[in-house]
Motif scaffolding. Structure first.
Motif, PDB file in Angstrom:
ATOM      1  N   VAL A  24       0.842  -1.193   0.000  1.00  0.00           N
ATOM      2  CA  VAL A  24       0.000   0.000   0.000  1.00  0.00           C
ATOM      3  C   VAL A  24       0.881   1.249   0.000  1.00  0.00           C
ATOM      4  O   VAL A  24       1.771   1.377   0.842  1.00  0.00           O
ATOM      5  CB  VAL A  24      -0.921   0.023   1.239  1.00  0.00           C
ATOM      6  CG1 VAL A  24      -1.925   1.156   1.130  1.00  0.00           C
ATOM      7  CG2 VAL A  24      -1.635  -1.314   1.393  1.00  0.00           C
ATOM      8  N   SER A  25       0.636   2.135  -0.935  1.00  0.00           N
ATOM      9  CA  SER A  25       1.463   3.333  -1.048  1.00  0.00           C
ATOM     10  C   SER A  25       1.183   4.305   0.091  1.00  0.00           C
ATOM     11  O   SER A  25       0.119   4.280   0.705  1.00  0.00           O
ATOM     12  CB  SER A  25       1.198   4.023  -2.378  1.00  0.00           C
ATOM     13  OG  SER A  25      -0.065   4.656  -2.326  1.00  0.00           O
ATOM     14  N   LYS A  26       2.137   5.165   0.361  1.00  0.00           N
ATOM     15  CA  LYS A  26       1.980   6.165   1.422  1.00  0.00           C
ATOM     16  C   LYS A  26       0.805   7.094   1.112  1.00  0.00           C
ATOM     17  O   LYS A  26       0.044   7.464   2.004  1.00  0.00           O
ATOM     18  CB  LYS A  26       3.264   6.993   1.556  1.00  0.00           C
ATOM     19  CG  LYS A  26       4.468   6.200   2.054  1.00  0.00           C
ATOM     20  CD  LYS A  26       4.465   6.039   3.562  1.00  0.00           C
ATOM     21  CE  LYS A  26       5.673   5.259   4.058  1.00  0.00           C
ATOM     22  NZ  LYS A  26       5.390   3.818   4.224  1.00  0.00           N
ATOM     23  N   ASN A  27       0.672   7.439  -0.162  1.00  0.00           N
ATOM     24  CA  ASN A  27      -0.437   8.303  -0.557  1.00  0.00           C
ATOM     25  C   ASN A  27      -1.784   7.683  -0.230  1.00  0.00           C
ATOM     26  O   ASN A  27      -2.688   8.342   0.269  1.00  0.00           O
ATOM     27  CB  ASN A  27      -0.377   8.585  -2.070  1.00  0.00           C
ATOM     28  CG  ASN A  27       0.694   9.601  -2.388  1.00  0.00           C
ATOM     29  OD1 ASN A  27       1.158  10.322  -1.496  1.00  0.00           O
ATOM     30  ND2 ASN A  27       1.098   9.644  -3.648  1.00  0.00           N
ATOM     31  N   TYR A  28      -1.861   6.408  -0.553  1.00  0.00           N
ATOM     32  CA  TYR A  28      -3.114   5.683  -0.303  1.00  0.00           C
ATOM     33  C   TYR A  28      -3.438   5.701   1.195  1.00  0.00           C
ATOM     34  O   TYR A  28      -4.552   6.009   1.608  1.00  0.00           O
ATOM     35  CB  TYR A  28      -2.980   4.246  -0.792  1.00  0.00           C
ATOM     36  CG  TYR A  28      -4.303   3.524  -0.940  1.00  0.00           C
ATOM     37  CD1 TYR A  28      -4.872   3.324  -2.181  1.00  0.00           C
ATOM     38  CD2 TYR A  28      -4.980   3.028   0.168  1.00  0.00           C
ATOM     39  CE1 TYR A  28      -6.074   2.663  -2.332  1.00  0.00           C
ATOM     40  CE2 TYR A  28      -6.183   2.360   0.040  1.00  0.00           C
ATOM     41  CZ  TYR A  28      -6.729   2.177  -1.212  1.00  0.00           C
ATOM     42  OH  TYR A  28      -7.917   1.524  -1.339  1.00  0.00           O
ATOM     43  N   LEU A  29      -2.431   5.406   1.987  1.00  0.00           N
ATOM     44  CA  LEU A  29      -2.621   5.377   3.438  1.00  0.00           C
ATOM     45  C   LEU A  29      -3.030   6.751   3.955  1.00  0.00           C
ATOM     46  O   LEU A  29      -3.870   6.876   4.846  1.00  0.00           O
ATOM     47  CB  LEU A  29      -1.327   4.925   4.124  1.00  0.00           C
ATOM     48  CG  LEU A  29      -0.974   3.440   3.994  1.00  0.00           C
ATOM     49  CD1 LEU A  29       0.395   3.164   4.605  1.00  0.00           C
ATOM     50  CD2 LEU A  29      -2.038   2.578   4.649  1.00  0.00           C
TER      51      LEU A  29
END
Lengths: 240, 240
Positions: A24-29
């Motif tokens: 999971v990407s940081k942006n998504y999180l």
DNA sequence: CGCTCGCTTGAAACGGCTCAACCAAAGTGG
DNA sequence: CCACTTTGGTTGAGCCGTTTCAAGCGAGCG
């Protein structure tokens, strides 16, 4: 960018969980952070209750816990121990409405909870996450099936030895040779599927055989390979 | 459009498998059909061997089989029985290189094998397939963990009764009340985790109690609810 | 007809469980 | 600071369930 500190904390903890970290990407999180909850638990506290409505998935950010099922007359069967980075509350989605297991903190721990909704959303949008979670379950299933076989065929002594090997493998030992996880005799019994008296007897025997040494509740293993030989004919060690 | 007949056969069989049917389009299947193999197995034949290199996933298109692990001195532990539409050879991907279980046909059966490569390709390209396979594993894990608890806490009588309830639930009964799957006493024992003599004794007792009736190897259940009561205090029935 | 295989039952030996008493360590309250 | 209580560890003894061994039985098959 409000409460930067809190966000920072969440991300700090999420960093410990490879399943999230790798998929999971940081942006998504960052976008879904409101659906993620960080929870602090005291030693002995129960944070998942068998039979209670499902409330998402838990990740262990810090500390260790035991996962169990409660049987007749409150006798508990410990299924596994979990540590930092691992998952608790599996099967907390799909058609299932209630948790099939309980989880209790073995020490002060930090948890991270993903709600049902966000979890489902993530699994639908991030295929590699789903794929890796599937592999995780497949692996857990394999372990569980090994345990079924072990329970059906091993003697009590072998089951206790197997438990020691499992703990050694999973939590390691400190410089003095003691297992890095301290359990009560009853907890060992609840995992091995026997009574605490029986566990004590086996441990006494193993001490006389110089296979192990103890100091209070602490257990040290003299020679892990020698211990493994005792059950090698069963060709089975619980992995991880 | 060469060998239309063969294609027709493959699709006919694939139609039985809901996991494929619900998640993979006909077009997709058409494209990968060369990586799908239909296999016929005679009764008693072993089509998955514990420890052998992984060779994809098997689906049961027709007939029934047992899934087991072989223990010390060849004593086998039957983990579950599978029927049409179900999956065998799980964990036949990922990092794992060898099968953790064996599978043996209980009658003449038809299998469908997906190679490692095509399976991985499918799982990467069809998220809903991966998602549903994940749910399947999660459910299997839950069942397996129930079995662990059962083995640790039940008496032999309870385990045998539990096996009968499981078979009744999974395979049903014919108009005369006999279970639709005929097993040897030893196979029942290998599933329940005891010896065949013990199974026979329990069955004899249950006959005297009018809980069941037998005719050769066939076993009939008089009243399934009454039988369930015998172990209800353990609050446990193996589901499916 | 005789053989084999799986089912069945009995009896004896074993292992594990339970009960009970004792002990050590740690915590509590006067 | 000490006596008391509590909790968990330890050991012994007896009982009970399960396993194992052994023998008999019955159906199916060459």
């Amino acid at each position: 960018m409000l409460n930067y500190n809190v966000q920072n904390t969440i991300f700090h903890y999420l960093d410990k969980i490879s399943l999230i970290n790798n998929n999971v990407s940081k942006n998504y999180l960052f976008e879904i952070q409101d659906s993620i909850t960080i929870i602090q638990c005291k030693k002995g506290q129960q944070f998942v209750m068998e039979g209670a409505p499902v409330n998402g998935l838990f990740f262990i950010c810090k500390g260790r816990a035991k996962v169990l099922k409660t049987g007749i007359y409150g006798k508990e069967q410990i299924l596994r121990f979990v540590k930092e980075g691992e998952i608790v509350g599996h099967r907390g989605f799909g058609t299932r409405k209630k948790y099939g297991i309980s989880a209790v903190a073995l020490e002060d721990i930090v948890l991270c909870n993903f709600s049902n909704e966000v979890l489902e959303k993530m699994l639908k949008e991030i295929p590699t996450l789903t794929y890796n979670l599937m592999l995780f379950y497949a692996e857990e299933l394999n372990k569980s099936e090994n345990k079924v076989k072990a329970f059906a065929q091993m003697t009590v002594k072998e089951k206790v030895i197997d438990t020691l090997i499992y703990l050694h493998r999973k939590f390691g030992q400190n410089p003095k040779g003691y297992l890095n996880l301290v359990l009560s005799r009853k907890e060992i019994a609840d995992f091995a599927g026997t009574s605490d008296e029986q566990v004590i007897r086996i441990l006494s025997t193993l001490k006389k055989e110089n296979q192990i040494f103890t100091s209070g509740k602490r257990i040290g293993i003299s020679n892990i390979d020698l211990l493994k030989k005792e059950i090698s004919e069963h060709n089975y060690f619980i992995n991880s």
